[in-house]
Design an enzyme around this catalytic site. Structure first.
Site, PDB file in Angstrom:
ATOM      1  N   LYS A  84       0.858  -1.181   0.000  1.00  0.00           N
ATOM      2  CA  LYS A  84       0.000   0.000   0.000  1.00  0.00           C
ATOM      3  C   LYS A  84       0.894   1.231   0.000  1.00  0.00           C
ATOM      4  CE  LYS A  84      -3.806  -2.148   2.567  1.00  0.00           C
ATOM      5  NZ  LYS A  84      -4.835  -2.066   1.523  1.00  0.00           N
ATOM      6  N   ARG A 120      -9.481 -12.226   2.075  1.00  0.00           N
ATOM      7  CA  ARG A 120     -10.288 -13.336   1.560  1.00  0.00           C
ATOM      8  C   ARG A 120      -9.556 -14.667   1.701  1.00  0.00           C
ATOM      9  NH1 ARG A 120     -10.754 -10.597  -4.195  1.00  0.00           N
ATOM     10  NH2 ARG A 120     -10.627  -8.827  -2.777  1.00  0.00           N
TER      11      ARG A 120
END
Length: 501
Positions: A277, A353
């Site tokens: 990020k 996920r």
């Protein structure tokens, strides 16, 4: 803070002060007047025609507008008027917003015993009582744990909902438990990542278990390896902090009539891994990437106190960090989940996920009647629904409708999104069973479709993407600036309603 209901005369036949003698009174007024608002009461207290009095003070009763009148020597000593806006738009949500705003004004005025007088015509009394009580307690929440000098605060010792009797007061029994759960979730989400670690989440689960007599199992890395949880452990392998797979169980005192599993994403910090990020990606805020785990632990704390009859609840959190190191997963790696499915990693920043995949497989092995997972999963959901609405995906119409109804009852907005099967082709991999991300368009949908592959076909399951709702930069209604505790009230309302059905 004590909450109670008090049935009083709303027709002006006898003074309010004969029934209630608190020091601070909040009265709700509609813009332009409206049936059941507090105009008659205010006229009685200010001793003159109301409209002229309001005009001189430029009070138009717009939604969110407040005005305070001090009455030295009077009862009540402080009168706070709250604007409710258009009566046609007034409902439980507006009541919550007004109650929270009024509570903050009253607290700043030093209220010790607070009375709430709002128009209640057309509202279900017990729901209205609970909404006001939650609004006051949650609206006054203030987290000062990490300040060197906490600012002194004065909170009301007693809050009385005026105009509702004992029948409405029955719902107040759940308010303290629900609010404690929300406050726990807020504390967990707001804690910095050097404080909120996988171990600290396990410790929090242990504290809940010890307080309420629950069962707790914490699987260590070796335990997860034995179960083949390659997707979860792949995310965890880059961190120096060991992963903790948390399984907390709430059993009813009698026979089990319904078993549900709550699964929460527990990334205590998400660097993005090698798909790092960068500036502008809110990397400094990735402490809230465990908002799903905070919500399910908060709900567990509330349900453990309420103990709905016949309800067995399992809370699952696959907690870890997503970090960069010589041992971290690479883009291009292939991981094997505990159900045998292989996953090509095309983006290490789609890690939540992966942890949920193994958690959902584990949850299905408990053979529940329903599974609900909560996760700060995708930026795509934030773009689609903003900061006040969470996305809901489910192949089960009944479960989706029940969760939406529970969200409405708890004051949390959910919007059902499509599980469009044709979008699953975006997850196709040439080297494995699937990739962990699809194309950018429909990113929140492909994320839900990815998760669905790890749920037993036919088992009622719902996925809530709370990425936009778990944090608020500014105070909004019941939510302070910062962590909101989103999801707890929905889960508690759903579990209690399901147990009662």
């Amino acid at each position: 803070m004590e909450f109670r209901c008090l049935a009083v005369d709303r027709d002006g036949q006898r003074p309010l002060t004969e029934s209630w003698t608190g020091d601070t009174l909040v009265v709700g007024l509609f813009a332009g007047g409206g049936s059941g608002d507090g105009r008659g009461l205010v006229e009685e207290l200010v001793g003159e025609a109301l409209e002229g009095w309001l005009q001189r003070r430029r009070f138009e009763a717009k939604s969110g507008q407040t005005i305070t009148l001090e009455r030295p020597g009077g009862t009540p000593a402080t009168l706070i008027l709250v604007g409710l806006g258009d009566p046609a738009e007034f409902g439980l949500d507006a009541l919550r917003q007004a109650g929270a705003g009024a509570a903050r004004t009253a607290a700043s005025a030093g209220a010790e015993e607070l009375g709430l007088w709002f128009p209640l015509e057309g509202l279900e009394p017990a729901a209205a009582a609970a909404a006001m009580a939650e609004a006051v307690r949650l609206g006054l929440y203030d987290d000062q744990r990490f300040k060197s000098e906490a600012e002194p605060r004065s909170l009301p010792a007693r809050v009385t909902v005026l105009g509702l009797g004992e029948a409405a007061a029955a719902r107040l029994a759940h308010v303290a438990a629900t609010c404690s759960g929300v406050e726990l979730a807020r504390r967990l989400v707001a804690a910095p990542p050097n404080k909120a670690t996988p171990q600290s989440l396990a410790d929090e689960a242990a504290a809940i278990a010890a307080t309420f007599g629950l069962e707790l199992k914490v699987l260590e890395r070796a335990d997860c390896e034995a179960l083949g949880m390659g997707a979860y452990l792949g995310v965890a392998q880059g961190s120096d902090l060991p992963p903790k797979f948390i399984h907390l169980t709430i059993r009813p005192t009698g026979e089990v009539s319904r078993r549900v599993v709550l699964v929460g994403k527990g990334l205590t910090f998400d660097s993005g891994g090698y798909n790092l990020k960068t500036a502008g990606s809110q990397i400094e805020m990735m402490k809230y990437d465990m908002g799903g785990s905070a919500a399910v632990l908060g709900a567990a704390r509330a349900i453990a106190e309420i103990r709905p009859a016949g309800l067995e609840v399992h809370v699952i959190v696959a907690s870890c960090e997503n970090m960069i190191s010589g041992g971290a997963i690479h883009p291009g790696d292939v991981l094997t989940a505990s159900n045998g499915k292989t996953i090509e990693i095309n983006n290490t920043d789609a890690e939540g996920r992966l942890t949920l995949a193994d958690a959902l497989v584990y949850a299905c092995g408990l053979e529940p009647d329903a599974i609900v997972d909560l996760a700060t999963l995708t930026g795509a959901c934030v773009i689609a629904l903003g900061e006040e609405i969470a996305g809901l995906w489910s192949p089960s119409d009944g479960l989706a409708e029940a969760l939406i109804a529970a969200g409405t009852a708890g004051g949390e907005a959910l919007w059902r999104m499509p599980l469009r099967g044709s979008y699953k082709k975006g997850l196709k991999s040439h080297v494995a069973d699937m990739k962990n991300t699809g194309p950018r368009p429909g990113g929140s949908i492909t994320a839900a479709l990815f998760l669905q592959d790890f749920v037993t076909r036919g088992l009622p399951w719902a996925h809530l993407d709370i990425a936009g709702t778990v944090w608020s930069d500014k105070a909004r209604g019941l939510d302070p600036a910062g962590a909101t505790g989103f999801g707890v009230r929905t889960l508690v309302a759903w579990l209690v309603a399901g147990a009662a059905a």
